[in-house]
Write a protein that holds these residues in place. Structure first.
Motif, PDB file in Angstrom:
ATOM      1  N   PHE A 223     -16.183 -35.365 -50.470  1.00 56.21           N
ATOM      2  CA  PHE A 223     -16.976 -35.906 -49.135  1.00 56.21           C
ATOM      3  C   PHE A 223     -18.219 -36.606 -49.550  1.00 56.21           C
ATOM      4  CE2 PHE A 223     -14.024 -32.845 -47.183  1.00 56.21           C
ATOM      5  CZ  PHE A 223     -13.942 -33.995 -45.848  1.00 56.21           C
ATOM      6  N   VAL A 224     -18.611 -37.705 -49.219  1.00 58.09           N
ATOM      7  CA  VAL A 224     -19.878 -38.497 -49.744  1.00 58.09           C
ATOM      8  C   VAL A 224     -20.621 -39.128 -48.410  1.00 58.09           C
ATOM      9  CG1 VAL A 224     -18.986 -38.980 -52.190  1.00 58.09           C
ATOM     10  CG2 VAL A 224     -18.411 -40.592 -50.310  1.00 58.09           C
ATOM     11  N   GLY A 225     -21.661 -39.724 -48.757  1.00 64.40           N
ATOM     12  CA  GLY A 225     -22.295 -40.260 -47.703  1.00 64.40           C
ATOM     13  C   GLY A 225     -23.727 -39.863 -47.293  1.00 64.40           C
ATOM     14  N   SER A 226     -24.215 -39.698 -46.332  1.00 68.29           N
ATOM     15  CA  SER A 226     -25.508 -39.048 -45.964  1.00 68.29           C
ATOM     16  C   SER A 226     -25.439 -38.397 -44.689  1.00 68.29           C
ATOM     17  CB  SER A 226     -26.705 -40.153 -46.093  1.00 68.29           C
ATOM     18  OG  SER A 226     -26.420 -41.025 -45.082  1.00 68.29           O
ATOM     19  N   ASP A 552     -31.496 -42.948 -34.849  1.00 65.75           N
ATOM     20  CA  ASP A 552     -30.485 -42.561 -35.861  1.00 65.75           C
ATOM     21  C   ASP A 552     -29.404 -43.532 -35.661  1.00 65.75           C
ATOM     22  OD1 ASP A 552     -29.136 -41.158 -37.742  1.00 65.75           O
ATOM     23  OD2 ASP A 552     -28.392 -39.903 -36.217  1.00 65.75           O
ATOM     24  N   ARG A 553     -28.839 -44.204 -36.783  1.00 63.94           N
ATOM     25  CA  ARG A 553     -27.688 -44.863 -36.740  1.00 63.94           C
ATOM     26  C   ARG A 553     -26.657 -44.345 -37.705  1.00 63.94           C
ATOM     27  NH1 ARG A 553     -28.080 -49.960 -35.060  1.00 63.94           N
ATOM     28  NH2 ARG A 553     -30.010 -50.707 -34.191  1.00 63.94           N
ATOM     29  N   ASP A 554     -25.325 -44.636 -37.139  1.00 70.29           N
ATOM     30  CA  ASP A 554     -24.306 -43.888 -37.919  1.00 70.29           C
ATOM     31  C   ASP A 554     -24.098 -45.056 -39.038  1.00 70.29           C
ATOM     32  OD1 ASP A 554     -21.863 -43.150 -38.735  1.00 70.29           O
ATOM     33  OD2 ASP A 554     -20.871 -43.005 -36.829  1.00 70.29           O
ATOM     34  N   VAL A 628     -25.924 -51.047 -53.804  1.00 71.53           N
ATOM     35  CA  VAL A 628     -25.453 -50.423 -54.991  1.00 71.53           C
ATOM     36  C   VAL A 628     -24.367 -49.564 -54.735  1.00 71.53           C
ATOM     37  CG1 VAL A 628     -27.571 -50.675 -56.410  1.00 71.53           C
ATOM     38  CG2 VAL A 628     -27.287 -48.801 -54.853  1.00 71.53           C
ATOM     39  N   ASP A 629     -23.890 -48.682 -55.604  1.00 71.16           N
ATOM     40  CA  ASP A 629     -22.808 -47.678 -55.354  1.00 71.16           C
ATOM     41  C   ASP A 629     -23.016 -47.012 -53.979  1.00 71.16           C
ATOM     42  OD1 ASP A 629     -21.690 -48.470 -57.693  1.00 71.16           O
ATOM     43  OD2 ASP A 629     -22.440 -46.804 -58.996  1.00 71.16           O
ATOM     44  N   HIS A 630     -21.766 -46.915 -53.287  1.00 72.07           N
ATOM     45  CA  HIS A 630     -21.956 -46.064 -52.013  1.00 72.07           C
ATOM     46  C   HIS A 630     -22.386 -46.833 -50.842  1.00 72.07           C
ATOM     47  CE1 HIS A 630     -20.347 -42.507 -54.053  1.00 72.07           C
ATOM     48  NE2 HIS A 630     -21.380 -42.489 -54.757  1.00 72.07           N
ATOM     49  N   ASP A 631     -23.053 -48.134 -51.138  1.00 69.24           N
ATOM     50  CA  ASP A 631     -23.641 -48.830 -49.998  1.00 69.24           C
ATOM     51  C   ASP A 631     -24.593 -48.068 -49.233  1.00 69.24           C
ATOM     52  OD1 ASP A 631     -21.902 -50.945 -51.067  1.00 69.24           O
ATOM     53  OD2 ASP A 631     -20.271 -49.771 -50.175  1.00 69.24           O
ATOM     54  N   LEU A 632     -25.244 -47.234 -49.412  1.00 65.48           N
ATOM     55  CA  LEU A 632     -26.272 -46.506 -48.796  1.00 65.48           C
ATOM     56  C   LEU A 632     -27.592 -47.122 -48.516  1.00 65.48           C
ATOM     57  CD1 LEU A 632     -25.661 -43.014 -50.416  1.00 65.48           C
ATOM     58  CD2 LEU A 632     -24.717 -43.755 -48.254  1.00 65.48           C
ATOM     59  N   ILE A 633     -28.235 -47.167 -47.316  1.00 65.59           N
ATOM     60  CA  ILE A 633     -29.576 -47.866 -47.099  1.00 65.59           C
ATOM     61  C   ILE A 633     -30.330 -46.824 -46.287  1.00 65.59           C
ATOM     62  CG2 ILE A 633     -30.640 -49.634 -45.554  1.00 65.59           C
ATOM     63  CD1 ILE A 633     -28.338 -51.415 -46.134  1.00 65.59           C
ATOM     64  N   LYS A 634     -31.444 -46.723 -46.811  1.00 63.32           N
ATOM     65  CA  LYS A 634     -32.401 -45.609 -46.332  1.00 63.32           C
ATOM     66  C   LYS A 634     -33.650 -46.401 -45.633  1.00 63.32           C
ATOM     67  CE  LYS A 634     -33.024 -41.637 -48.148  1.00 63.32           C
ATOM     68  NZ  LYS A 634     -33.764 -40.608 -48.956  1.00 63.32           N
ATOM     69  N   SER A 635     -33.952 -45.962 -44.595  1.00 59.24           N
ATOM     70  CA  SER A 635     -34.987 -46.524 -43.837  1.00 59.24           C
ATOM     71  C   SER A 635     -35.943 -45.358 -43.655  1.00 59.24           C
ATOM     72  CB  SER A 635     -34.637 -47.315 -42.324  1.00 59.24           C
ATOM     73  OG  SER A 635     -33.684 -48.009 -42.416  1.00 59.24           O
ATOM     74  N   ASN A 653     -30.706 -42.502 -42.649  1.00 65.01           N
ATOM     75  CA  ASN A 653     -29.573 -42.947 -43.740  1.00 65.01           C
ATOM     76  C   ASN A 653     -28.312 -43.620 -43.030  1.00 65.01           C
ATOM     77  OD1 ASN A 653     -30.888 -41.816 -46.312  1.00 65.01           O
ATOM     78  ND2 ASN A 653     -30.744 -40.051 -44.945  1.00 65.01           N
ATOM     79  N   LEU A 654     -28.133 -44.794 -43.490  1.00 63.03           N
ATOM     80  CA  LEU A 654     -26.797 -45.304 -43.042  1.00 63.03           C
ATOM     81  C   LEU A 654     -26.066 -45.991 -44.057  1.00 63.03           C
ATOM     82  CD1 LEU A 654     -27.263 -48.947 -42.893  1.00 63.03           C
ATOM     83  CD2 LEU A 654     -28.658 -48.296 -40.934  1.00 63.03           C
ATOM     84  N   GLU A 655     -24.825 -45.763 -43.690  1.00 68.62           N
ATOM     85  CA  GLU A 655     -24.016 -46.575 -44.573  1.00 68.62           C
ATOM     86  C   GLU A 655     -23.289 -47.802 -44.084  1.00 68.62           C
ATOM     87  OE1 GLU A 655     -19.687 -45.110 -47.071  1.00 68.62           O
ATOM     88  OE2 GLU A 655     -20.609 -44.248 -45.110  1.00 68.62           O
ATOM     89  N   VAL A 656     -23.372 -48.943 -45.144  1.00 69.52           N
ATOM     90  CA  VAL A 656     -22.645 -50.390 -44.800  1.00 69.52           C
ATOM     91  C   VAL A 656     -21.185 -49.952 -44.801  1.00 69.52           C
ATOM     92  CG1 VAL A 656     -22.243 -52.709 -45.626  1.00 69.52           C
ATOM     93  CG2 VAL A 656     -24.589 -51.535 -45.473  1.00 69.52           C
ATOM     94  N   HIS A 657     -20.503 -50.273 -43.972  1.00 70.40           N
ATOM     95  CA  HIS A 657     -18.959 -49.860 -43.904  1.00 70.40           C
ATOM     96  C   HIS A 657     -17.908 -51.059 -44.302  1.00 70.40           C
ATOM     97  CE1 HIS A 657     -15.198 -48.214 -42.870  1.00 70.40           C
ATOM     98  NE2 HIS A 657     -15.071 -49.272 -42.077  1.00 70.40           N
TER      99      HIS A 657
END
Length: 757
Positions: A223-226, A552-554, A628-635, A653-657
């Motif tokens: 499991f990965v992500g935020s 909060d965004r998914d 970058v790896d995992h396509d994570l964006i933090k606001s 924290n959101l992930e670009v799907h």
């Protein structure tokens, strides 16, 4: 400590064996050699050993080891578990009468200097007795039957025998002492493993369902992500591949763990946590987190452990590159291969506490702007406290005779090189129960793991009048260890963000957040640590009368725009002026910033009891080239209230799907016959995809493979068809990953049931 020559000889032997596994004429060569030996023995009148049938598949089935490819591919390789009975058939050059005519003796030896007293050597004489009489922790032997020139023998392997490759020699002589003895040394590899099925083994796991998952399952989910937006990714552990056990043996030899200590799961798991990283002993994987992977492979582009372990075995060089989930997945493979129940665990919002304060410290100047801590708040390597979006480690199941009663069961080990322990980059085994209770006095590395899952986040403000130059503004007690996941026992999920196979084990690490038990646990730990006492004893001083929330965004589909929105509510009867700084950045999973995407500074003026919002729009063109790896964006939003010096920080924290890969089986799946499959997906971006390839892996179904592809048109469709050639009837999972220069890390998986021919 083994010498360099010993390790080199061992590595040469294993790599040569691996080549033999892949040669078609192997069986003919071995048969020819055995025939020559047998002919010489039969010509003698003295008792001689013609052959020993080690019955590799029969023994493997009885020891839950039939899945190991070495058993299938090597006539001279046996894989068994300690605490079990090991059956062999000995053929002599004359009629067997072991109670009256011949004396037969077996020698089992392990390590460079075998020694009976240290448990690394056994001498077993066949007396004709037909029962095992000695206790479970001792070697014993019995005669099963005599038939003509053959004798069937069973050997009891002690439940505490060292784990690894044992050597076997067999000796025969006349009982009347006339004539000489005949000794045969065999090149047969006898792998003795931990035995979670045996209640006297230190790795005993009572439930069969758990053993099927944590010992025998060859494909799983990491499991990965935020938090709270988690997702799973498939991993091919492949612990039964013919390269895995030899690679494990090479790592153990290089670890420096003595032969007699290799029966102790505590010492073995600790050593393996050190050897999976390369920091101390040129171990399995080189860690890298800066995004520059040109001289190796990006961590996100590994699909499984087999390719990594075989590369290490062949080259004897640390493989480039790994990050926490790669370290943990490979360690999972190794532990399961050796018979230790093991699972991969992900901690979301994982603290990295560098000074054993059980807190993550954030610092602000007199005006409320965030600043870096000075040097006395970092560890000797210059690393500062941080919170990773997620961090992945392993749990191993074992008894803990070195701890008080009640601290056995699941234990944390971590191969990611973060902090040293006893001078090396190793971590654990740390008892779950010790972590839950805050027992930082119990070994190994409980304080570090406790901080990872339950540290407080403490905000400090510069104040020359305060002791140490900072006063404590506020403490957040529930920002760390938000969710701890592992794959639950059962089938592997292939979609839906893997919700069907995820298991929330947060409660195993700590009591529920905010409960009295949770506070007692962390305060109990703080009282035992000097640096933590200094943090937890200092009162907070901030006046807080403005509340803040961040939208909060998914996740967002790649190509879409999004916004960052903050809401502030003034609960006081006075005017409040708030300076707002909004930033949006791509992030490495460690929480370290990769690239700033957008920033906005503003001010909110709130009348008494008034609520307002502020937003920042982020467009596809802003973020696409900076992922970058995992396509994570933090606001991140930092708010400072001028009138009260209240400081608040929030993040989303959101992930670009990216689209999933679709895998279709186009025909029947039958052992020994071609299985046609189709792999496809739609390109979601308006760019030509270049330098495209597919990576495929499916333990038991196929070996890891990379297939180059043609360019894929903007917003076009990728279709690729190929055949698989299964050698066995089995239930398996095929994992596929797509990479290109413009779009990478698209994944998919498909369960395939291969029927018997």
């Amino acid at each position: 400590m083994p010498t360099v020559d010993t390790i080199t000889d061992l590595a040469n032997r294993f790599t040569n064996d691996l080549e033999l596994c892949r040669r078609e004429d192997r069986d003919f060569e071995i048969a020819s050699e055995l025939n020559e030996i047998a002919d010489a023995a039969l010509a003698s009148k003295e008792p001689k050993i013609v052959s020993v049938d080690f019955q590799p598949m029969y023994n493997a089935v009885n020891h839950h080891c039939e899945l190991y490819e070495l058993v299938d591919r090597r006539a001279d390789c046996v894989v068994v578990r300690r605490g079990g009975l090991f059956s062999m058939v000995v053929q002599l050059n004359q009629k067997v009468a072991l109670a009256s005519e011949q004396e037969l003796k077996f020698y089992f030896s392990f390590g460079a200097r075998p020694n009976v007293e240290k448990g690394t050597q056994a001498h077993l004489v066949i007396t004709g007795k037909t029962k095992i009489e000695k206790p479970h922790d001792d070697w014993d032997v019995r005669l099963v039957q005599e038939t003509g020139k053959k004798a069937t023998i069973e050997v009891q392997i002690p439940t505490d025998a060292p784990v690894g490759v044992w050597k076997v020699a067999v000796e025969v002589k006349r009982r009347d002492q006339t004539g000489g003895r005949h000794l045969r040394r065999f090149d047969t590899h006898v792998y003795i493993l931990f035995n979670p099925w045996n209640e006297n083994d230190g790795t005993y796991l009572p439930e069969e369902k758990m053993r099927q998952e944590y010992v025998l399952s060859a494909v799983g989910t990491v499991f990965v992500g935020s938090y709270p937006h988690t997702r799973g990714r498939h991993w091919a552990f492949g612990q039964f591949d013919d390269a895995v056990l030899p690679a494990c043996m090479l790592l153990l030899e290089k670890s420096g763990v003595s032969a007699e200590a290799r029966g102790d799961p505590v010492r073995m798991s600790r050593a393996l946590s050190k050897m999976v990283n390369s920091n101390d002993d040129a171990g399995l994987l080189v860690g890298k987190w800066d995004g520059e992977y040109e001289d190796g492979r990006a961590p996100a582009k590994w699909l499984g452990s087999i390719e990594i372990l075989e590369t290490y075995l062949r080259t004897r060089q640390s493989v480039k590159y790994g990050q926490c989930w790669v370290f943990a997945a490979c360690l999972n493979t190794i532990c399961r291969a050796l018979g230790m129940p093991c699972r991969v665990v992900t901690n979301f919002a994982s603290a990295h506490d560098t000074n054993i304060s059980l807190s993550i410290d954030e610092y602000f100047d007199e005006d409320g702007d965030q600043i870096e801590a000075n040097d006395r708040y970092v560890n000797p390597a210059g690393i500062r406290d941080s919170i990773w979006n997620f961090h992945v480690w392993n749990d191993v199941w074992m008894a803990r005779p070195d701890l008080p009663d009640g601290f056995g069961g699941w234990q944390v080990i971590d191969a990611t090189p973060q902090e040293t322990s006893d001078g090396s980059y190793q971590c654990g085994p740390a008892s779950h129960e010790a972590i839950r209770q805050g027992r930082v006095d119990l070994k190994y590395d409980v304080p570090f793991v406790l901080a990872e899952v339950n540290a407080d986040v403490v905000r400090w403000q510069k104040d020359d009048q305060a002791e140490g130059g900072f006063k404590k503004l506020a403490t957040q007690t529930s920002s760390v260890g938000r969710l701890i996941l592992t794959k639950k026992a059962g089938p592997v999920a292939t979609g839906g963000f893997f919700k069907s196979d995820r298991e929330d084990i947060t409660w195993e690490y700590k009591p529920p957040e905010g409960t009295r038990a949770e506070r007692v646990s962390i305060l109990n730990a703080a009282r035992r640590t000097r640096t933590a006492r200094q943090v937890f004893d200092m009162p907070s001083v901030a006046k807080e009368d403005v509340t803040f929330t961040i939208e909060d965004r998914d996740q967002i589909p790649i190509g879409d725009n999004f916004s960052v929105t903050i809401t502030a509510a003034n609960t006081s009867n006075e005017v409040r002026t708030i300076n707002v700084v909004m930033t949006c950045a791509s992030m490495y999973y460690t929480g370290a910033k990769a690239h700033t995407i957008k920033r906005h500074d503003g001010e909110l003026h709130l009348e008494p009891n008034q609520t307002k919002t502020m937003s920042m729009e982020v467009y596809y063109s802003d973020y696409y080239s900076k992922l970058v790896d995992h396509d994570l964006i933090k606001s991140i939003v930092i708010c400072n209230v001028k009138e009260t010096t209240q400081c608040w920080g929030g993040e989303d924290n959101l992930e670009v799907h990216k689209p999933d890969i679709n895998i279709e089986v186009l025909g029947p799946a039958v052992q020994g016959k071609a299985i046609p499959i189709r792999v496809s997906f739609d390109n979601p971006i308006p760019l030509l995809l270049k330098e495209c390839n597919l990576k495929l892996d499916g333990p038991g179904l196929m070996r890891p493979k990379t297939v180059p592809l043609e360019n894929i048109a903007p917003k076009g469709k990728m279709n690729f068809e190929m055949n698989l050639y299964p050698k066995k009837a089995l239930e398996c999972t095929l994992i596929v990953q797509f990479n290109s220069r413009e779009l990478c890390n698209l994944t998919g998986a498909k369960k395939i049931s291969v029927a018997s021919a």
